[in-house]
Write a protein that holds these residues in place. Structure first.
Motif: not given
Length: 193
Positions: A118-139
């Motif tokens: 059991w983990v309360p939440t799972i954070i994906d750094t790829m998804r987070l990077a797409k939100a925080m650093w939009p417009g990069l060529d690759r993630y």
């Protein structure tokens, strides 16, 4: 980068950053796993990383050895079996917010290997990077650590790209950079899977 420190806004939360490497089979078996805890305000060092080589029941494929992690069947021949490692991994992750890069993969592998975890939440750094650093060529992790200027520590065979300890450290450092200046609700909403 020899230490990682959580932003103050996240210091009351408990995170487990994780990476797994598999044997190249379907379904995959874990051959290496690393976990790094992030919580509080004290810096975390590479010495605090927990990492295990695991002997799978089916051999590691030569293609995954050559093109990914470099771990061979000889490397894991005298390593513990998964059932011997699983309780330690479970204790290290249970109840903490799980952070991983391309976390859907880690989520599925953990669900297959520790079904009751059991983990309360799972954070994906790829998804987070797409939100925080939009417009990069690759993630991918390589592109993001280059973009962020992250240099994981070196030393030993487990500290190179596509090894669990290296990728866990890089993911933790990336997470901390992405989270800087953000509140938990923003990070959760942007990175949760």
């Amino acid at each position: 980068m020899t230490t990682i420190r959580l932003p103050a806004a996240l210091s009351r939360l408990a995170f487990a950053v994780l990476d797994v490497e598999g044997n190249g089979r379907r379904p995959p078996e874990i051959v290496e796993i690393a976990v790094l805890h992030l919580s509080g305000t004290l810096p975390v060092t590479p010495a605090q990383m927990r990492s295990w080589l695991v002997r799978p029941t089916r051999p590691i494929t030569s293609i995954v050895t050559a093109k990914a992690h470099g771990i061979t069947n000889i490397d894991v021949a005298h390593s513990p079996a998964w059932q011997d490692v699983a309780p330690q991994v479970s204790v290290g992750v249970e109840g903490r917010i799980l952070v991983a890069h391309n976390a859907a993969v880690e989520r599925q592998i953990l669900a297959d290997h520790i079904p009751d975890l059991w983990v309360p939440t799972i954070i994906d750094t790829m998804r987070l990077a797409k939100a925080m650093w939009p417009g990069l060529d690759r993630y991918g992790l390589d592109a993001l650590i280059a973009h962020a200027g992250i240099t994981p520590p070196s030393g030993g065979p487990g500290w190179r790209r596509h090894r669990a300890a290296y990728d866990t450290w890089a993911t933790a450092a990336l997470f901390v950079q992405l989270a800087a200046g953000q509140e938990w609700a923003q990070i959760r909403d942007a990175g949760q899977i």
